[in-house]
Design an enzyme around this catalytic site. Structure first.
Site, PDB file in Angstrom:
ATOM      1  N   GLU A  74      79.113  52.827   2.246  1.00 36.39           N
ATOM      2  CA  GLU A  74      78.794  53.985   3.087  1.00 36.39           C
ATOM      3  C   GLU A  74      78.169  53.574   4.416  1.00 36.39           C
ATOM      4  OE1 GLU A  74      78.614  58.004   4.042  1.00 36.39           O
ATOM      5  OE2 GLU A  74      79.492  57.135   2.240  1.00 36.39           O
ATOM      6  N   ASP A  75      77.303  52.548   4.412  1.00 35.42           N
ATOM      7  CA  ASP A  75      76.490  52.252   5.597  1.00 35.42           C
ATOM      8  C   ASP A  75      76.778  50.908   6.253  1.00 35.42           C
ATOM      9  OD1 ASP A  75      74.962  54.661   5.393  1.00 35.42           O
ATOM     10  OD2 ASP A  75      73.863  53.772   3.737  1.00 35.42           O
TER      11      ASP A  75
END
Length: 721
Positions: A74-75
């Site tokens: 996600e990051d």
């Protein structure tokens, strides 16, 4: 910090499996290098703390590795294929599951903040998030455990966010994540989430309870220690090997109990389990022997004993609960369980782990998780997003009551559930065939609200009679659970379209007639968002929309006036005493016309009199329709002032002894005042004319529904002068 994680894992994970945890930490630390959280700490601190929480729950090595990696896709500049190549498909699958849950959360959050602009897209986002969570939990419950640990650490660092954002996250935590932890039996996570959320939602109450506990901490601890040592001594004398400890009461649970007790005019001192003990023994036999020791020394309080060993809860919880009057007549709650039961009570599904290292699947555990598959089955047919979200808060996460089948099986239902809800929980066909119910051996109404410990027997017909449309009327209180209402709607949806169409038309005409309203089915269908009158009638006849919703729309008067009406009425002002606004003139004296007695929600028009200000009539009043001086008509609307309005009600019923008493008692129970009552006899029929004071059409409709359920009543309608 990774050393702390490895030390915890080493106590229960084989040494040859620890390497995957260190490898995952090194990979995550490199991927998150240079990233900082809003709280100012290095980003890697978050996945590390998430993994530490899961190590406390004794999750397997793959789950701890997935927790360390759960944010990298996600990051960071990492794709799922990279994770699969490095760590294998099982860990990559868990990381993917957490990533999808996070994405669904973000979509729902954007909806709450107004980024989703059309209709019910906010509900769609929330429903999608919840659906994903359930499906993911059925596939691999470890994914949801990682998400719970992730939320727990996020709750500890909420101070970095804005107040509104903190409250939104805290509210979601209290409504979804803490109940989910409860459903999974993870008490340790549940109470931490509740206390942290409560602190952000109501800090004043949190600090007040915290101060109260601190002020009396020494006194409470001294008392508990004296009871504990006495009980330990008695157990030793009885030859029972046991460990007796004091059990802390957490702040949010105390708050809920104080709120409940306040409604009963009781104080904090009346809460039974502010003083609490826990007894851990070696076997089930010792549990019951220890219970005998407790009850032989102190008198048990009536109604305060529960045997969750013989009848475990759906979330796997097992224990004996009793409350006794101890030293100085203080009530003390005592929980008695084995050490294995204690691990299960604290850590829930994590203690019964299906994926334990090197072991085959736990068949018994799989059976106990059937509640999850049942929930998935119940929710599969719920298409309306708002209804789906609400069903989580009622059927799944609402406070529960525990009742028994005639065979002694324990069933868990939401608080407020009825025998009909119970019937549908047993089987859909049982619900369709239900004709009555017995609770504790006595006949009860199908609207009876089940209580803890009730034994419920459903009486069924041999033929499938099918449900009644009344079951979908919330004013009558037949059904509480969303799953049961969905099954009833499905029954009607399966009936022929023509039958639903005719039934809907009959309901609509009867509703307009009894409320004495003038409105076309096409107008209301348009307002309610249907393509045509037939679609609206099929939905009404099939139970997709309720009479309550129709009445609310009639009361809201969202249907615009036609063009001719706009030409005639040009002015609206305010008449403060009547709760009516009349445009453009200022404060004028207004009064309700006696000929048609309008109430809040009626379509109204004002008539300017020569000496008495403005008289308010209903638009379809015969006097208004016959009025030739149209220039004396003014446009009026209901203001927001709360008023009561006199309405004439005509009730036709078969004459019997006690009829008038039953009618007037029912009206009184609904909190409605009766201004006058006249009863006439026509052969074997009674005609009762009432003048009642109501606050609008919705209340009037509820009153009609109740009246029509009285024995012998043939029909109820709104009277004319």
């Amino acid at each position: 910090m990774v050393d702390t994680l490895l030390d915890k894992a080493r106590t229960y994970i084989p040494a040859d499996r620890l390497g995957i945890i260190g490898q995952a930490y090194a990979y995550a630390a490199k991927a998150h290098d240079g990233q900082v959280r809003r709280s100012g700490e290095p980003f890697i601190e978050h996945p590390l703390q998430t993994a530490l929480y899961l190590a406390d729950l004794r999750l397997d090595a793959n789950a701890l590795a997935a927790a360390l990696l759960h944010d990298v896709v996600e990051d960071c500049d990492v794709c799922l294929e990279d994770i699969e190549n490095e760590f294998g498909g099982e860990i990559a699958g868990m990381v993917d599951g957490v990533t999808k849950l996070t994405k669904a959360e973000i979509d729902a959050e954007e909806g709450r903040n107004g980024f989703l602009l059309r209709g019910n897209e906010v509900d769609l986002g929330q429903a999608a998030s919840l659906r994903k969570m359930l499906v993911t939990m059925a596939e691999d419950v470890r994914v949801v455990l990682i998400k719970l640990a992730d939320r727990l650490h996020n709750m500890r660092t909420l101070q970095a966010l804005s107040p509104d954002r903190r409250r939104a996250i805290a509210k979601e935590t209290l409504e979804v994540f803490a109940p989910l932890a409860h459903r999974l039996g993870i008490w340790e996570v549940k109470w931490r989430l509740e206390d942290l959320a409560f602190q952000h939602l109501n800090n004043d109450a949190y600090q007040e309870i915290s101060s109260m506990l601190n002020a009396k901490r020494q006194e409470r601890e001294d008392y508990i220690e004296s009871v504990r040592s006495l009980l330990q001594s008695e157990l030793d004398k009885a030859g029972i090997t046991a460990e007796v400890t004091g059990r802390p009461k957490h702040i949010y649970s105390i708050h809920k109990k104080t709120e409940k007790y306040r409604r009963q005019n009781l104080g904090v001192n009346d809460i039974h389990d502010l003083f609490a003990l826990r007894i851990l023994v070696d076997s089930v036999r010792d549990c019951y022997l220890a219970l005998g020791v407790v009850h032989s020394n102190w008198r048990p309080l009536p109604g305060q004993f529960d045997d969750y060993i013989a009848n475990p809860k759906d979330n796997l919880y097992r224990s004996l609960h009793t409350t006794v009057l101890c030293i100085d007549a203080h009530p003390v709650e005592v929980q008695i369980r084995t050490r294995e039961m204690h691990n299960l009570a604290e850590y829930g599904v994590a203690a019964h782990w299906l994926y334990k290292e090197g072991k085959t699947a736990d068949v018994e555990f799989d059976k106990k998780m059937t509640w999850l598959r049942q929930i998935l089955e119940w929710q599969r047919d719920v298409s309306n997003p708002h209804e789906y979200v609400e069903s989580f808060k009622t059927d799944i996460f609402k406070n529960q009551v525990f009742v028994y089948t005639p065979k002694g099986d324990l069933k868990e239902l939401p608080a407020g559930a009825t025998p009909l809800d119970f019937a549908f929980r047993i089987h859909t066909d049982v619900g369709y065939r239900c004709i009555g119910a017995k609770v504790n051996g006595k006949l009860v109404a199908l609207t009876y609200q089940l209580q803890n410990g009730d034994t419920v027997e459903i009486m069924t017909s041999k033929a499938v009679r099918g449900p009644s449309l009344d079951w979908l009327n919330p004013s009558l209180g037949y059904l509480s659970t969303n799953s049961a209402r969905t099954k009833v709607r499905q029954w009607f949806n399966r009936q022929e379209r023509r039958a639903s169409l005719e039934r809907g038309r009959d309901i609509f005409r009867r509703q307009l007639r009894r409320l004495n309203q003038a409105m076309t089915d096409g107008e209301l269908a348009s307002v309610l968002g249907f393509n045509g009158a037939d679609e609206f009638m099929v939905a009404l006849g099939g139970g997709e929309i309720t009479v309550e919703q129709v009445v609310e729309r009639i009361a809201s008067r969202e249907i615009p006036p036609d063009a001719d009406f706009e030409k005639i009425y040009k002015v609206p002002t305010t008449g403060p005493a009547s709760g009516v606004e009349v445009l453009g003139v200022g404060d004028l004296l207004t009064r309700m016309a006696n000929c048609c007695t309008p109430v809040l929600g009626d379509d109204i028009v004002g008539y300017i009199t020569r000496t008495r200000g403005v008289t308010v009539h209903r638009r379809n009043c015969s006097n208004i329709l016959a009025e030739r001086e149209t220039e004396r008509l003014v446009n009026v609307a209901w203001s927001r002032a709360h008023e009561l309005y006199p309405v004439r009600v005509r009730l036709e019923a078969q004459d019997r002894v006690g009829l008038l008493r039953d009618i007037t008692s029912l009206v009184s129970e609904e909190g409605v005042n009766i201004a006058s009552c006249v009863s006439e006899e026509e052969k074997d029929t009674s005609i009762i004319s009432l003048t009642v004071y109501v606050d609008g059409i919705s209340q009037l409709n509820r009153l009609f529904s109740k009246m029509e359920s009285v024995r012998g009543v043939i029909g109820v309608s709104r009277g004319r002068v």
